[in-house]
Design an enzyme around this catalytic site. Structure first.
Site: not given
Length: 257
Positions: A98, A126
């Site tokens: 992330y 992500k």
């Protein structure tokens, strides 16, 4: 699927116990067969390993691990590769990287992403940075790996799909989830003009609930659409009346209210 304890979940403001309580509530409420991701990132590798084990025990299908950033000046590619490798080695569930530089001030370096993509227990990223060229390069460079790229914002979701991303984890989905699902369907069907028209209508509301007004804006918009946003946890503050008017205008001008 559902993501719990991402940036929109206020995870930095919750205690570890609260983070797990939220996850448990969602796990019990979520229908069988729906994917559940949970944020488990902490500042230290040891704490992240522990939290990742705990969210796995609580029923998450994969762990979303944000970059540690308090000592960002020391977070070289080598340091981050070591951190994520140790977390993934110990994790009972797959790990999703992330990168959210707007919040951390740290962009997970491309060379670190490419190295970590080769780890068998790191399954994707992500990427919330908004650099579509970078998204495309990650997709291109990891095409031989079992690694998936997720857009981190609804503002560049269509562009990310066009470049090979497989989906998105978007704050705006808390408000306009059906519209974002429709955007995915249009992209997968190759109905690009319709997808562009819809994407254009999402950009301004997305900016309003992220970089303009943040979590307070997101929670207020959720209330308008029939969800429970609730108050922010201090030190975050609610919107002023003027900000609330600007937020409403961003949705109204694009046909959502």
């Amino acid at each position: 699927g559902v993501v719990v304890q991402g940036s929109s979940g206020e995870f930095p403001l919750l205690t570890p116990r609260e983070r797990l309580e939220v996850l448990g509530c969602v796990r019990r409420a979520l229908p069988a067969g729906r994917l559940l991701l949970a944020g488990s990132g902490c500042e230290s590798t040891r704490a992240t390993v522990d939290m990742t084990a705990r969210v796995a025990e609580a029923g998450t299908d994969a762990a979303l691990v944000v970059t540690p950033s308090y000592y960002r000046g020391a977070m070289s590619a080598a340091a981050l590769v070591r951190h994520y490798t140790e977390v993934a080695d110990a994790s009972p569930v797959p790990v999703v990287l992330y990168s959210v530089p707007a919040n951390t001030g740290l962009d997970l370096p491309l060379e670190a992403v490419l190295a970590l993509a080769q780890h068998p227990n790191i399954v994707g990223i992500k990427d919330s940075g908004g650099d579509v060229t970078r998204v495309a390069l990650i997709v291109h460079k990891t095409r031989q790996e079992a690694f998936q790229v997720l857009a981190g914002s609804a503002g560049f979701l269509l562009a990310s799909y066009a470049m090979g991303a497989v989906g998105g984890i978007c704050a705006l989905a808390n408000v306009l989830g059906a519209a974002l699902c429709q955007l995915e369907r249009l992209c997968r069907a190759g109905r690009w003009q319709e997808a562009r028209d819809l994407q254009h209508r999402l950009i301004e509301p997305n900016a309003a609930v992220t970089r303009r007004f943040g979590l307070a804006g997101l929670k207020k918009a959720m209330e308008w659409f029939g969800y429970h946003g609730g108050p922010c946890r201090a030190p975050l503050v609610p919107l002023s009346p003027g900000q609330e008017q600007e937020l409403r205008a961003a949705f109204s001008a694009n046909g959502w209210l």
